[in-house]
Design an enzyme around this catalytic site. Structure first.
Site, mmCIF file in Angstrom:
data_model
loop_
_atom_site.group_PDB
_atom_site.id
_atom_site.type_symbol
_atom_site.label_atom_id
_atom_site.label_comp_id
_atom_site.label_asym_id
_atom_site.label_seq_id
_atom_site.Cartn_x
_atom_site.Cartn_y
_atom_site.Cartn_z
ATOM 1 N N SER A 123 0.815 -1.202 0.000
ATOM 2 C CA SER A 123 0.000 0.000 0.000
ATOM 3 C C SER A 123 0.856 1.262 0.000
ATOM 4 O O SER A 123 1.685 1.447 -0.883
ATOM 5 C CB SER A 123 -0.954 -0.046 1.188
ATOM 6 O OG SER A 123 -1.987 0.877 1.020
ATOM 7 N N ASP A 150 -8.648 -5.729 -5.655
ATOM 8 C CA ASP A 150 -8.338 -4.515 -4.904
ATOM 9 C C ASP A 150 -8.894 -3.305 -5.651
ATOM 10 O O ASP A 150 -8.551 -3.070 -6.811
ATOM 11 C CB ASP A 150 -6.821 -4.375 -4.751
ATOM 12 C CG ASP A 150 -6.419 -3.167 -3.927
ATOM 13 O OD1 ASP A 150 -7.301 -2.484 -3.376
ATOM 14 O OD2 ASP A 150 -5.203 -2.904 -3.835
ATOM 15 N N HIS A 208 -6.409 -6.204 -1.432
ATOM 16 C CA HIS A 208 -5.286 -5.311 -1.172
ATOM 17 C C HIS A 208 -4.164 -5.993 -0.380
ATOM 18 O O HIS A 208 -2.992 -5.784 -0.652
ATOM 19 C CB HIS A 208 -5.823 -4.105 -0.398
ATOM 20 C CG HIS A 208 -4.915 -2.937 -0.320
ATOM 21 N ND1 HIS A 208 -4.568 -2.173 -1.413
ATOM 22 C CD2 HIS A 208 -4.288 -2.365 0.742
ATOM 23 C CE1 HIS A 208 -3.776 -1.191 -1.036
ATOM 24 N NE2 HIS A 208 -3.588 -1.285 0.270
#
Length: 531
Positions: free
Chosen positions: A211, A430, A507
């Site tokens: 991320s 995601d 994610h």
């Protein structure tokens, strides 16, 4: 974990009761959580159960590390093995600025290497990955208790999870950073101090994360290379999942979101008229032309700088999608779009994009008994910091007060060229960082003398690792043992960079597709030539 406001200002004000002062603390990238929270030297197979290692055989236990040893943890009803955690100062003698770590040495044959894991946010604790992604045990949302993780990265290597930068998780200090360079400088100092405590020298170092750590990982890795010190900073590779490496809001979210919805509409359940409306916005706002011109192989040229005009919501198609999907699926999770209701209890208090804790439940790492066991400071722990970990206001490319350039501009190419072993991966489920947005960013990066990939990724990733997490349950119910997963992604390697697209993953790839992530790590560590 990467956070941004996904709801319109009006919806936030009404349904989340977010005041302007709170919202102003974070940029679009990091606001989401705060709205709700106010060829191998050896091979190692994934394993279900590990053997208990006698304390006298612990590799890193000495007089300096003994105060950090974790002997047991509340609600973990099996042997932890060798584990350490606690605070280490950034500057020797100044404990007021310290980073918190968890260290789990490999449960297999000893290796002279350290794999560092960093969560994103910015300001989100790496204990999330330790407990729910790649640690020796996992406690997933909706599950009764922690269980051993057969796909733990500890099977392969020594893993170090760090709460950083200052202001994150259990780390101590007042945030002062306005750039990734400052954060990397702090991490270099911390990591050298940590190595001296644990008697570590001349280890191979790998830096990994997900991320917003798509920014941390390249900058810290580049800082390691710049030290010119292989005794302490012998960087051999890096990995970043679903990473913020390019222009986040326009390239990695807004431009690719309508094709993403069209591809996955069985999960969004939008009707034909709304899909047509989205397609019209996609075309009128220039996103279609941008993708048609630049998501090509080989790269068609350097992409022009792009930025969203947040004063005009007309082209904010991402928020339009995210607001609309809450009607057919009130429990929609942009981190993993295949999630449906109910919202699951999560011991970290953050099961989707909302803060949720049932009555009577507690946040695991905020429990007094857990803090004592982990030598953690007696402060309030939250998965993501309420206050910003940057002090640059709403400036910088991601409006987080982080003024450093996007990694594709310099530091990520430096790391690829310095190691020739970097993996960038994205999960296809995601909707926070989209797969095609990450590919667009790669096609705008020059490394080892060329722009982008020459050839479109197409080589399958075949996962032959068997199911070790749930096989016993299925066998007890009369099913045959489950084998490998088959094709679970696409890989592509050029000039030191490995691209990995992961099917059926959101994610947090080690959480949602742990076997695929395990394969990625094998490649990163040099245990495999391909995925």
């Amino acid at each position: 974990m990467l956070f941004r406001s996904l709801l319109s200002t009006a919806v936030l004000a009404v349904s989340l009761c977010t005041d302007n002062a709170s919202a102003a603390k974070h940029g679009r990238f990091g606001q989401k959580a705060r709205d709700a929270m106010n060829i191998a030297k050896r091979s190692a197979n994934a394993v279900k159960h590990s053997l208990k290692i006698p304390v006298e055989d612990y590799q890193f236990l000495n007089n300096k590390t003994k105060p950090y040893r974790v002997e047991s943890l509340p609600d973990v009803h099996f042997d932890l093995g060798e584990m350490y955690s606690g605070l280490v100062p950034i500057e020797k003698g100044n404990v007021s600025r310290s980073l918190f770590f968890v260290f789990q040495p490999t449960i297999g044959e000893p290796v002279d290497e350290i794999t560092i894991w960093l969560n994103g946010g910015p300001g989100c604790s790496s204990l999330e990955a330790f407990l729910q992604e790649n640690g020796r045990f996992v406690w997933q949302p909706g599950t009764y208790q922690p269980v051993e993780n057969p796909y733990s990265w500890v099977n392969l290597t020594n893993v170090l999870w760090v709460d950083q930068p200052v202001g994150t998780g259990f780390s101590l200090g007042v945030p002062t950073a306005t750039s990734e360079e400052e954060i990397a400088e702090d991490f270099v100092k911390f990591f050298k101090n940590w190595q001296q405590i644990f008697g570590i020298k001349n280890f191979k170092i790998y830096v990994t994360g997900e991320s917003y750590a798509g920014r941390y990982v390249p900058y810290i890795s580049a800082a390691f290379l710049d030290q010119n010190d292989t005794e302490h900073f012998n960087l051999k590779g890096a990995l970043a999942y679903d990473p913020c490496i390019g222009q986040f809001d326009y390239v990695q979210e807004e431009a690719p979101v309508v094709p993403f919805v069209q591809k996955n509409n069985a999960l969004f359940n939008f009707n034909a008229s709304f899909l047509a409306e989205l397609e019209s916005i996609h075309e009128q706002c220039g996103y279609k032309d941008f993708i048609d011109q630049y998501l090509v192989f080989p790269a068609s040229g350097v992409q022009p700088p792009k930025a969203m005009n947040w004063s005009d919501p007309t082209c904010d198609v991402y928020d339009i999608v995210n607001n609309a999907v809450l009607d057919p699926n009130p429990c929609f999770n942009p981190y993993e779009i295949n999630e449906m209701c109910p919202i699951l209890w999560d011991v970290l208090g953050f099961p989707t994009e909302v803060d949720y804790l049932p009555a009577g439940a507690s946040i695991y790492f905020d429990r007094a008994d857990v803090k004592r066991a982990m030598h953690a400071p007696n402060i309030t722990w939250s998965e993501c910091s309420v206050e910003s970990v940057f002090v640059g206001g709403d400036g910088g490319p991601e409006q987080e007060g982080d003024y450093s350039a996007n990694p594709i501009e310099h530091v990520l190419p430096q790391v690829i060229e310095g190691t020739n072993r970097v993996l960038i991966g994205n999960g296809d489920y995601d909707m926070v960082i989209l797969t095609n947005g990450t590919l667009l960013s790669i096609q705008n990066m020059t490394w080892n003398g060329k722009l982008g990939f020459d050839t479109a990724p197409s080589t399958p990733i075949n996962i032959d690792i068997p199911d070790l997490m749930y096989n016993e349950v299925f066998i007890e119910n009369g099913y045959d043992p489950q084998g490998g997963q088959g094709v679970m992604g696409i890989q592509h390697y050029e000039r030191g960079l490995m691209w990995a697209e992961t099917f059926q993953s959101g994610h947090m790839q080690p959480q949602f597709q742990p076997r695929v992530s395990y394969r990625h790590l094998e490649w990163l560590l040099g245990r495999r030539d391909t995925l």
